[in-house]
Design a protein around this motif. Sequence first.
Motif, PDB file in Angstrom:
ATOM      1  N   VAL A  55       3.012  -0.233  17.853  1.00 21.57           N
ATOM      2  CA  VAL A  55       1.649  -0.527  17.403  1.00 21.57           C
ATOM      3  C   VAL A  55       1.660  -1.715  16.441  1.00 21.57           C
ATOM      4  CG1 VAL A  55      -0.333   0.376  16.117  1.00 21.57           C
ATOM      5  CG2 VAL A  55       0.859   1.822  17.777  1.00 21.57           C
ATOM      6  N   ALA A  56       2.631  -1.753  15.550  1.00 22.07           N
ATOM      7  CA  ALA A  56       2.728  -2.855  14.587  1.00 22.07           C
ATOM      8  C   ALA A  56       2.908  -4.197  15.289  1.00 22.07           C
ATOM      9  CB  ALA A  56       3.878  -2.612  13.611  1.00 22.07           C
ATOM     10  N   ALA A  57       3.697  -4.234  16.334  1.00 19.61           N
ATOM     11  CA  ALA A  57       3.913  -5.484  17.072  1.00 19.61           C
ATOM     12  C   ALA A  57       2.621  -5.954  17.731  1.00 19.61           C
ATOM     13  CB  ALA A  57       5.012  -5.296  18.110  1.00 19.61           C
ATOM     14  N   VAL A  58       1.868  -5.030  18.308  1.00 20.71           N
ATOM     15  CA  VAL A  58       0.604  -5.387  18.962  1.00 20.71           C
ATOM     16  C   VAL A  58      -0.414  -5.859  17.927  1.00 20.71           C
ATOM     17  CG1 VAL A  58      -1.345  -4.472  20.298  1.00 20.71           C
ATOM     18  CG2 VAL A  58       1.013  -3.864  20.923  1.00 20.71           C
ATOM     19  N   VAL A  59      -0.524  -5.149  16.819  1.00 18.63           N
ATOM     20  CA  VAL A  59      -1.475  -5.526  15.775  1.00 18.63           C
ATOM     21  C   VAL A  59      -1.065  -6.855  15.131  1.00 18.63           C
ATOM     22  CG1 VAL A  59      -2.451  -4.864  13.528  1.00 18.63           C
ATOM     23  CG2 VAL A  59      -2.233  -3.166  15.358  1.00 18.63           C
ATOM     24  N   ALA A  60       0.220  -7.042  14.884  1.00 20.48           N
ATOM     25  CA  ALA A  60       0.700  -8.306  14.303  1.00 20.48           C
ATOM     26  C   ALA A  60       0.335  -9.476  15.206  1.00 20.48           C
ATOM     27  CB  ALA A  60       2.211  -8.244  14.074  1.00 20.48           C
ATOM     28  N   ASP A  61       0.486  -9.300  16.514  1.00 17.75           N
ATOM     29  CA  ASP A  61       0.102 -10.363  17.444  1.00 17.75           C
ATOM     30  C   ASP A  61      -1.398 -10.644  17.347  1.00 17.75           C
ATOM     31  OD1 ASP A  61       0.756 -12.132  19.839  1.00 17.75           O
ATOM     32  OD2 ASP A  61      -0.849 -10.855  20.633  1.00 17.75           O
ATOM     33  N   TYR A  68       6.311  -8.295  12.804  1.00 22.44           N
ATOM     34  CA  TYR A  68       5.570  -7.043  12.720  1.00 22.44           C
ATOM     35  C   TYR A  68       5.922  -6.219  11.485  1.00 22.44           C
ATOM     36  CZ  TYR A  68       9.696  -4.446  14.255  1.00 22.44           C
ATOM     37  OH  TYR A  68      10.946  -3.886  14.335  1.00 22.44           O
ATOM     38  N   ALA A  69       6.870  -6.659  10.671  1.00 19.29           N
ATOM     39  CA  ALA A  69       7.371  -5.865   9.550  1.00 19.29           C
ATOM     40  C   ALA A  69       6.281  -5.497   8.547  1.00 19.29           C
ATOM     41  CB  ALA A  69       8.513  -6.591   8.846  1.00 19.29           C
ATOM     42  N   MET A  70       5.470  -6.459   8.146  1.00 14.21           N
ATOM     43  CA  MET A  70       4.413  -6.198   7.173  1.00 14.21           C
ATOM     44  C   MET A  70       3.400  -5.207   7.741  1.00 14.21           C
ATOM     45  SD  MET A  70       0.870  -7.395   6.370  1.00 14.21           S
ATOM     46  CE  MET A  70       0.813  -8.757   7.467  1.00 14.21           C
ATOM     47  N   VAL A  71       3.050  -5.368   9.003  1.00 17.60           N
ATOM     48  CA  VAL A  71       2.093  -4.471   9.643  1.00 17.60           C
ATOM     49  C   VAL A  71       2.669  -3.060   9.730  1.00 17.60           C
ATOM     50  CG1 VAL A  71       0.770  -4.008  11.733  1.00 17.60           C
ATOM     51  CG2 VAL A  71       0.992  -6.357  10.909  1.00 17.60           C
ATOM     52  N   ALA A  72       3.936  -2.936  10.067  1.00 16.09           N
ATOM     53  CA  ALA A  72       4.583  -1.620  10.142  1.00 16.09           C
ATOM     54  C   ALA A  72       4.529  -0.919   8.796  1.00 16.09           C
ATOM     55  CB  ALA A  72       6.024  -1.759  10.621  1.00 16.09           C
ATOM     56  N   THR A  73       4.789  -1.665   7.749  1.00 14.75           N
ATOM     57  CA  THR A  73       4.731  -1.088   6.402  1.00 14.75           C
ATOM     58  C   THR A  73       3.317  -0.628   6.069  1.00 14.75           C
ATOM     59  OG1 THR A  73       6.565  -2.458   5.656  1.00 14.75           O
ATOM     60  CG2 THR A  73       5.124  -1.562   3.947  1.00 14.75           C
ATOM     61  N   LEU A  74       2.322  -1.446   6.384  1.00 15.19           N
ATOM     62  CA  LEU A  74       0.934  -1.081   6.096  1.00 15.19           C
ATOM     63  C   LEU A  74       0.472   0.105   6.938  1.00 15.19           C
ATOM     64  CD1 LEU A  74      -0.655  -4.608   5.678  1.00 15.19           C
ATOM     65  CD2 LEU A  74      -0.193  -2.914   3.892  1.00 15.19           C
ATOM     66  N   LEU A  75       0.918   0.190   8.188  1.00 14.52           N
ATOM     67  CA  LEU A  75       0.573   1.343   9.024  1.00 14.52           C
ATOM     68  C   LEU A  75       1.055   2.637   8.389  1.00 14.52           C
ATOM     69  CD1 LEU A  75       1.309   0.060  12.636  1.00 14.52           C
ATOM     70  CD2 LEU A  75      -0.902   0.811  11.764  1.00 14.52           C
ATOM     71  N   GLN A  76       2.198   2.554   7.754  1.00 16.28           N
ATOM     72  CA  GLN A  76       2.801   3.738   7.161  1.00 16.28           C
ATOM     73  C   GLN A  76       2.298   4.024   5.754  1.00 16.28           C
ATOM     74  OE1 GLN A  76       6.865   4.090   8.188  1.00 16.28           O
ATOM     75  NE2 GLN A  76       7.356   5.421   6.478  1.00 16.28           N
ATOM     76  N   GLU A  77       1.975   2.977   4.998  1.00 12.91           N
ATOM     77  CA  GLU A  77       1.680   3.172   3.579  1.00 12.91           C
ATOM     78  C   GLU A  77       0.221   2.961   3.174  1.00 12.91           C
ATOM     79  OE1 GLU A  77       4.515   0.882   1.380  1.00 12.91           O
ATOM     80  OE2 GLU A  77       6.218   1.900   2.314  1.00 12.91           O
ATOM     81  N   ILE A  79      -3.055   1.949   5.510  1.00 18.66           N
ATOM     82  CA  ILE A  79      -3.740   1.453   6.710  1.00 18.66           C
ATOM     83  C   ILE A  79      -5.077   0.803   6.377  1.00 18.66           C
ATOM     84  CG2 ILE A  79      -4.924   3.578   7.335  1.00 18.66           C
ATOM     85  CD1 ILE A  79      -4.014   2.889  10.272  1.00 18.66           C
ATOM     86  N   SER A  80      -5.659   1.131   5.237  1.00 18.97           N
ATOM     87  CA  SER A  80      -6.949   0.554   4.872  1.00 18.97           C
ATOM     88  C   SER A  80      -6.860  -0.967   4.723  1.00 18.97           C
ATOM     89  CB  SER A  80      -7.495   1.180   3.589  1.00 18.97           C
ATOM     90  OG  SER A  80      -6.684   0.844   2.487  1.00 18.97           O
ATOM     91  N   VAL A  81      -5.725  -1.470   4.321  1.00 23.61           N
ATOM     92  CA  VAL A  81      -5.530  -2.924   4.226  1.00 23.61           C
ATOM     93  C   VAL A  81      -5.627  -3.546   5.618  1.00 23.61           C
ATOM     94  CG1 VAL A  81      -3.911  -4.766   3.598  1.00 23.61           C
ATOM     95  CG2 VAL A  81      -4.157  -2.761   2.123  1.00 23.61           C
ATOM     96  N   LEU A  82      -4.986  -2.930   6.601  1.00 23.70           N
ATOM     97  CA  LEU A  82      -5.051  -3.424   7.970  1.00 23.70           C
ATOM     98  C   LEU A  82      -6.476  -3.353   8.511  1.00 23.70           C
ATOM     99  CD1 LEU A  82      -1.870  -2.049   9.730  1.00 23.70           C
ATOM    100  CD2 LEU A  82      -2.413  -4.408   9.193  1.00 23.70           C
ATOM    101  N   GLU A  83      -7.155  -2.288   8.211  1.00 25.74           N
ATOM    102  CA  GLU A  83      -8.533  -2.146   8.673  1.00 25.74           C
ATOM    103  C   GLU A  83      -9.390  -3.308   8.171  1.00 25.74           C
ATOM    104  OE1 GLU A  83      -9.345   1.767   7.197  1.00 25.74           O
ATOM    105  OE2 GLU A  83      -8.679   2.712   9.068  1.00 25.74           O
ATOM    106  N   ARG A  84      -9.197  -3.702   6.935  1.00 24.98           N
ATOM    107  CA  ARG A  84      -9.950  -4.828   6.379  1.00 24.98           C
ATOM    108  C   ARG A  84      -9.536  -6.146   7.041  1.00 24.98           C
ATOM    109  NH1 ARG A  84      -9.121  -1.786   1.684  1.00 24.98           N
ATOM    110  NH2 ARG A  84      -7.423  -3.107   0.971  1.00 24.98           N
ATOM    111  N   MET A  85      -8.258  -6.271   7.390  1.00 21.25           N
ATOM    112  CA  MET A  85      -7.758  -7.502   8.016  1.00 21.25           C
ATOM    113  C   MET A  85      -8.293  -7.674   9.436  1.00 21.25           C
ATOM    114  SD  MET A  85      -3.800  -7.353   6.724  1.00 21.25           S
ATOM    115  CE  MET A  85      -3.256  -8.911   7.420  1.00 21.25           C
ATOM    116  N   LEU A  86      -8.521  -6.557  10.091  1.00 24.19           N
ATOM    117  CA  LEU A  86      -9.008  -6.610  11.465  1.00 24.19           C
ATOM    118  C   LEU A  86     -10.519  -6.750  11.491  1.00 24.19           C
ATOM    119  CD1 LEU A  86      -6.719  -3.891  13.025  1.00 24.19           C
ATOM    120  CD2 LEU A  86      -6.622  -6.335  13.456  1.00 24.19           C
TER     121      LEU A  86
END
Length: 86
Positions: A55-61, A68-77, A79-86
């Motif tokens: 999932v992190a690789a797909v979202v990072a793309d 994908y490392a930063m995304v993987a960390t955010l998915l685990q720790e 996710i609200s940050v990723l939600e705002r980024m998307l």
Amino acid sequence: YAAEVHTTADVVRQAIIPASAAEQCALAIILMRGKAVYPMKMVTHNWGNLFRDLVAAVVADALGERSYAMVATLLQEDISVLERML
């Protein structure tokens, strides 16, 4: 679901297959309500890898990230940050 433990195979067996079993078709068909949608990207995976990393690789793309490392960390720790980024 434990992001640091569950593999792609785990998620398929425990979530995707049960979610699509009644319809006896691919989950993508159900999610798209039967509408044919052609992919814009090809994703390959290994059944034994962490689903989080897939999932992190797909979202990072999607975000234009080179790794994908930063995304993987955010998915685990956080996710609200990723939600705002998307």
